[in-house]
Design a protein around this motif. Sequence first.
Motif, PDB file in Angstrom:
ATOM      1  N   LEU A 216       3.739   6.740 -19.762  1.00  0.00           N
ATOM      2  CA  LEU A 216       2.754   6.118 -18.871  1.00  0.00           C
ATOM      3  C   LEU A 216       1.725   7.153 -18.398  1.00  0.00           C
TER       4      LEU A 216
ATOM      5  N   ASN B  24      -0.707   7.807 -21.175  1.00  0.00           N
ATOM      6  CA  ASN B  24      -1.210   6.607 -21.861  1.00  0.00           C
ATOM      7  C   ASN B  24      -0.689   6.518 -23.294  1.00  0.00           C
TER       8      ASN B  24
ATOM      9  N   GLU C 111       3.845  -1.003 -12.318  1.00  0.00           N
ATOM     10  CA  GLU C 111       3.068  -0.399 -13.413  1.00  0.00           C
ATOM     11  C   GLU C 111       2.677  -1.506 -14.395  1.00  0.00           C
TER      12      GLU C 111
ATOM     13  N   THR D 262       0.761  -1.742 -16.927  1.00  0.00           N
ATOM     14  CA  THR D 262       0.772  -1.429 -18.369  1.00  0.00           C
ATOM     15  C   THR D 262       2.167  -1.641 -18.942  1.00  0.00           C
TER      16      THR D 262
ATOM     17  N   ASN E  86       3.336  -5.464 -18.719  1.00  0.00           N
ATOM     18  CA  ASN E  86       2.745  -6.273 -19.796  1.00  0.00           C
ATOM     19  C   ASN E  86       3.470  -6.037 -21.123  1.00  0.00           C
TER      20      ASN E  86
END
Length: 499
Positions: free
Chosen positions: A398, A401, A465, A467, A470
């Motif tokens: 995370l 990325n 979080e 990201t 999802n």
Amino acid sequence: MANIIKLNQENLTEIAKRIPCPTYNRNNIKTGIVHVGIGGFHRAHEAFYTDQLLHDESITDWGICGVALLDFDTKIYKTLKKQDGLYTLIIKELDGSLTKRVIGSIVECLFAPENPTMVLEKMASPDVKIITLTITEGGYNYNEATRSFDFTNPQIQYDLNHPKTPKTIFGYLTQALKLRKERGVKGCTIQSCDNIQGNGHMTKKMLLSYVQKAEPELTSWIELNVSFPNSMVDRITPATSTTDISNLKEISGIEDAWPVVCEPFKQWVIEDNFSAGRPAWQTVGAQFVQDVVPYEKMKLSLLNAGHTVLGILGALMGYDTIDQSVHNPQISEFLKNYMDVEVTPTLGHLEGVDLDSYKQSLLQRFGNIYIKDQIDRICSESSAKFPIFVLPTVYSQLKKNGSLAFASLVIAAWAIYSLGKDEHGKPLTIKDAMETTLNKKAIESKENPRAFLEIETIFGKLKDEETFVNAFTNAYKKIENNGIEKCVIELNNKSFKNK
């Protein structure tokens, strides 16, 4: 074999005609180590290394007193007591052959629930220089959500109110160290042998948290007199089966109620930080270093997480053992990709380690068809394992990325696994202290997948979080719609195209 011999000290000379046995005089060995948690791993690892060391007749100060801490440990205590601490180690070689030997380094056995005072006295003995622990990842009473010691645990509350008859490791260590201080006995080393990154740091942090509430005046003495070295331990040790016991009896004529089976590979990397001296374990294969952390991170993120990946995916597909799971080419490829794409970028440089060779060796070890490590053993207490083995990789990815696809799929698979059935409708054996909570959230996740991430003691703030949420939600829905194998194949194909 007609002549069956029971394993105990009296019969050792006769047994030595059949398989290797201790050649040292066990009566001359003094206890220098108290070990809490005398299960299979300890007996395949630390006790094995120590047994090898004791074959040097000049070494007599490093016998082990094995402590069974919990009521659950009654059987292993009674077995070892009856066998004078002796047991057979059976190494299952990659070619299917068995290397057997009797291990004699456990020279005393104590059962804490039966006699807590005796355990405290042993830990406080001037002869004891090291207290070692295999109390499992969940035994450190750490709350992932608060990142602190869990004082709400009823057994911790009991220990605070009944310090002389403790039930937890923290109650025992606190009172034993208090006795050492009051009697003017030197400090000692408390050494974790559990699969936790920075296990020494964790042990110290959790113990001092408890001490500051239970015996605050003891804190500064511990800081000055007790060391907590980090260590990395490794040896695959499946549960002993009834077949292992009967084979030993039939082939070697030895009646051992609880032998230990393990793989040939072994590793022990230890921070050289001991308050009161230590055994020369380096002479029998252990490695002493200044900084264990890189080795720990590598092992926890690759081997232990790899076991978890194989266990959860294999369980959903209906497999019973880890070797079955890794011999599925799609699962094997998935694990390779997870290690290469998501774990390796988080590890940094490891001095003297060939990571590619290490990862390849893991696949070979997992695939040892003679080990037959049960998937329900590997998946047991997953609520304590995921935060240590898998989530650090998620957090690292995370931050940069990076890819989350493989870890997300495994965590989503765990949510579905927690419903209690595999994809063929067969019930799963789930052994977990948080089983009720996991099942409740797994049921809620059928309507809203992110509900599983709301278990803060496991996932902390990961639910915030987006990201990751999802990626997890997407993976969950795909497994639900297509089944785990199709999802694994799809991810493998995407990874192949990106190489």
